[in-house]
Design a protein around this motif. Structure first.
Motif, PDB file in Angstrom:
ATOM      1  N   LYS A  10       0.776  -1.344   0.101  1.00  0.00           N
ATOM      2  CA  LYS A  10      -0.125   0.181  -0.062  1.00  0.00           C
ATOM      3  C   LYS A  10       0.871   1.302  -0.045  1.00  0.00           C
ATOM      4  O   LYS A  10       1.956   1.209   0.797  1.00  0.00           O
ATOM      5  N   THR A  11       0.470   2.345  -0.635  1.00  0.00           N
ATOM      6  CA  THR A  11       1.055   3.601  -0.398  1.00  0.00           C
ATOM      7  C   THR A  11       0.118   4.386   0.188  1.00  0.00           C
ATOM      8  O   THR A  11      -1.292   4.496   0.218  1.00  0.00           O
ATOM      9  N   LEU A  12       0.939   5.110   1.413  1.00  0.00           N
ATOM     10  CA  LEU A  12       0.161   5.999   2.386  1.00  0.00           C
ATOM     11  C   LEU A  12       0.759   7.234   2.233  1.00  0.00           C
ATOM     12  O   LEU A  12       1.661   7.615   2.092  1.00  0.00           O
ATOM     13  N   LEU A  13      -0.311   8.320   2.082  1.00  0.00           N
ATOM     14  CA  LEU A  13       0.082   9.627   1.881  1.00  0.00           C
ATOM     15  C   LEU A  13      -0.091  10.221   3.235  1.00  0.00           C
ATOM     16  O   LEU A  13      -1.508  10.239   3.971  1.00  0.00           O
ATOM     17  N   VAL A  14       0.670  11.105   3.797  1.00  0.00           N
ATOM     18  CA  VAL A  14       0.475  11.961   4.995  1.00  0.00           C
ATOM     19  C   VAL A  14       0.648  13.530   4.893  1.00  0.00           C
ATOM     20  O   VAL A  14       1.502  13.701   4.084  1.00  0.00           O
ATOM     21  N   THR A  44       5.034   2.213   0.468  1.00  0.00           N
ATOM     22  CA  THR A  44       5.505   3.448   0.232  1.00  0.00           C
ATOM     23  C   THR A  44       4.622   4.610   0.790  1.00  0.00           C
ATOM     24  O   THR A  44       3.607   4.433   1.229  1.00  0.00           O
ATOM     25  N   LEU A  45       5.553   5.290   1.557  1.00  0.00           N
ATOM     26  CA  LEU A  45       5.156   6.385   2.415  1.00  0.00           C
ATOM     27  C   LEU A  45       5.530   7.876   1.838  1.00  0.00           C
ATOM     28  O   LEU A  45       6.469   8.152   1.644  1.00  0.00           O
ATOM     29  N   VAL A  71      13.937   4.091   3.857  1.00  0.00           N
ATOM     30  CA  VAL A  71      13.975   4.279   5.254  1.00  0.00           C
ATOM     31  C   VAL A  71      13.232   2.906   5.832  1.00  0.00           C
ATOM     32  O   VAL A  71      12.156   2.965   5.756  1.00  0.00           O
ATOM     33  N   GLY A  72      14.030   2.185   6.735  1.00  0.00           N
ATOM     34  CA  GLY A  72      13.470   1.125   7.716  1.00  0.00           C
ATOM     35  C   GLY A  72      12.373   0.250   6.610  1.00  0.00           C
ATOM     36  O   GLY A  72      11.497  -0.247   7.080  1.00  0.00           O
ATOM     37  N   GLY A  73      12.912  -0.046   5.479  1.00  0.00           N
ATOM     38  CA  GLY A  73      12.357  -0.889   4.343  1.00  0.00           C
ATOM     39  C   GLY A  73      11.127  -0.401   3.670  1.00  0.00           C
ATOM     40  O   GLY A  73      10.690  -0.966   3.053  1.00  0.00           O
ATOM     41  N   LEU A  74      10.785   0.779   3.989  1.00  0.00           N
ATOM     42  CA  LEU A  74       9.896   1.597   3.034  1.00  0.00           C
ATOM     43  C   LEU A  74      10.402   2.491   2.094  1.00  0.00           C
ATOM     44  O   LEU A  74      11.334   3.193   2.265  1.00  0.00           O
ATOM     45  N   ARG A  75       9.754   2.519   1.170  1.00  0.00           N
ATOM     46  CA  ARG A  75      10.059   3.696   0.182  1.00  0.00           C
ATOM     47  C   ARG A  75       9.424   4.881   0.688  1.00  0.00           C
ATOM     48  O   ARG A  75       8.212   5.082   0.769  1.00  0.00           O
ATOM     49  N   VAL A  76      10.271   6.005   0.924  1.00  0.00           N
ATOM     50  CA  VAL A  76       9.843   7.200   1.664  1.00  0.00           C
ATOM     51  C   VAL A  76      10.156   8.491   0.772  1.00  0.00           C
ATOM     52  O   VAL A  76      11.329   8.514   0.084  1.00  0.00           O
ATOM     53  N   GLU A  77       8.814   9.295   0.567  1.00  0.00           N
ATOM     54  CA  GLU A  77       9.261  10.697  -0.287  1.00  0.00           C
ATOM     55  C   GLU A  77       8.772  11.650   0.753  1.00  0.00           C
ATOM     56  O   GLU A  77       7.422  11.408   1.397  1.00  0.00           O
ATOM     57  N   VAL A  78       9.405  12.754   1.090  1.00  0.00           N
ATOM     58  CA  VAL A  78       9.282  13.608   1.846  1.00  0.00           C
ATOM     59  C   VAL A  78       9.282  15.121   1.410  1.00  0.00           C
ATOM     60  O   VAL A  78      10.281  15.207   0.493  1.00  0.00           O
ATOM     61  N   SER A  94      -3.333   8.666  -6.251  1.00  0.00           N
ATOM     62  CA  SER A  94      -2.389   7.276  -6.080  1.00  0.00           C
ATOM     63  C   SER A  94      -2.303   6.754  -4.886  1.00  0.00           C
ATOM     64  O   SER A  94      -1.779   5.692  -4.949  1.00  0.00           O
ATOM     65  N   ALA A  95      -2.676   7.351  -3.835  1.00  0.00           N
ATOM     66  CA  ALA A  95      -2.546   6.838  -2.472  1.00  0.00           C
ATOM     67  C   ALA A  95      -3.503   5.519  -2.175  1.00  0.00           C
ATOM     68  O   ALA A  95      -4.883   5.659  -2.603  1.00  0.00           O
ATOM     69  N   ASP A  96      -3.277   4.573  -1.160  1.00  0.00           N
ATOM     70  CA  ASP A  96      -4.277   3.696  -1.050  1.00  0.00           C
ATOM     71  C   ASP A  96      -4.978   4.136   0.235  1.00  0.00           C
ATOM     72  O   ASP A  96      -6.111   3.615   0.728  1.00  0.00           O
ATOM     73  N   GLY A  97      -4.450   5.136   0.926  1.00  0.00           N
ATOM     74  CA  GLY A  97      -4.854   5.697   2.117  1.00  0.00           C
ATOM     75  C   GLY A  97      -4.294   6.939   2.472  1.00  0.00           C
ATOM     76  O   GLY A  97      -3.230   7.496   2.027  1.00  0.00           O
ATOM     77  N   VAL A  98      -4.940   7.962   3.392  1.00  0.00           N
ATOM     78  CA  VAL A  98      -4.467   9.343   3.554  1.00  0.00           C
ATOM     79  C   VAL A  98      -4.542   9.428   4.992  1.00  0.00           C
ATOM     80  O   VAL A  98      -5.498   9.006   5.633  1.00  0.00           O
ATOM     81  N   VAL A  99      -3.425   9.929   5.518  1.00  0.00           N
ATOM     82  CA  VAL A  99      -3.695  10.527   6.967  1.00  0.00           C
ATOM     83  C   VAL A  99      -3.695  11.824   6.928  1.00  0.00           C
ATOM     84  O   VAL A  99      -2.694  12.465   6.058  1.00  0.00           O
ATOM     85  N   SER A 100      -4.316  12.926   7.409  1.00  0.00           N
ATOM     86  CA  SER A 100      -4.185  14.075   7.464  1.00  0.00           C
ATOM     87  C   SER A 100      -4.444  14.857   8.613  1.00  0.00           C
ATOM     88  O   SER A 100      -5.198  14.202   9.473  1.00  0.00           O
ATOM     89  N   HIS A 101      -4.184  16.048   8.811  1.00  0.00           N
ATOM     90  CA  HIS A 101      -4.416  16.869   9.765  1.00  0.00           C
ATOM     91  C   HIS A 101      -6.050  17.001   9.517  1.00  0.00           C
ATOM     92  O   HIS A 101      -6.443  16.699   8.643  1.00  0.00           O
TER      93      HIS A 101
END
Length: 185
Positions: A10-14, A44-45, A71-78, A94-101
């Motif tokens: 899964k791809t997670l967008l924060v 993917t994060l 980072v820690g086994g995840l593909r990370v984009e900041v 493109s994300a499978d889930g979103v974490v948002s303020h």
């Protein structure tokens, strides 16, 4: 010749929107959270963190201003910010889930995609309006809510919960209210 198939995680967008919410970006980029996300099937994060500092263990990989790496086994984009609202929409699609303020614009964008959504209210803001909005939408069955300390568990709940579809926008209703308020009706 044999072909090896890998399961795509899964791809997670924060996203913190246009605010700074270092508590959320620090929590999602913590080594323990990254390990928990990986165990939950995230591969993917993508983290949009505004002006918040990038934790040292992540900055060592992606740079002080952001970038991509493992980072820690995840593909990370900041990234600090997206270039346009259209770019954020594309990331959400493109994300499978979103974490948002709990900013209303970010919440509505994710709900209209639709994407599973975990909202983390920023309790450092005055008047708790983010908490009230998040709780009202959770009670309606549209999203999950967590706090920073329970982020990994919140992500697992978000992916494991079937949320109700958010009603589509009805711009004509807004126009009618505006016309009535202005005395045109």
């Amino acid at each position: 010749m044999s072909t090896q198939t890998q399961t795509k995680g899964k791809t997670l967008l924060v996203t913190v929107g246009s605010t700074q919410f270092a508590e959320l970006s620090d929590a999602v980029l913590a080594e323990s959270t990254i390990a928990a996300l990986r165990a939950a099937g995230v591969s993917t994060l993508i983290v949009q963190l505004g002006f918040a500092p990038i934790p040292a263990h992540v900055a060592a990989v992606v740079g002080r201003e952001g970038g991509k790496g493992e980072v820690g086994g995840l593909r990370v984009e900041v990234m600090r910010y997206t270039g346009s609202p259209g770019e954020m929409d594309a990331l959400m699609r493109s994300a499978d889930g979103v974490v948002s303020h709990a900013g209303s614009g970010s919440i509505l964008a994710a709900l209209r995609m639709p994407r599973p959504l975990l909202v983390v209210p920023n309790d450092a803001l005055m008047d708790d309006h983010q908490q009230e909005l998040a709780e009202a939408l959770k009670e309606g069955g549209y999203l999950s809510v967590s706090d920073v300390d329970q982020l990994a568990a919140g992500v697992q709940e978000m992916f494991g919960t079937q949320h109700k579809p958010f009603p589509p926008a009805k711009p004509e209703r807004f126009a009618a209210i505006l016309d009535e308020t202005a005395g045109f009706v």
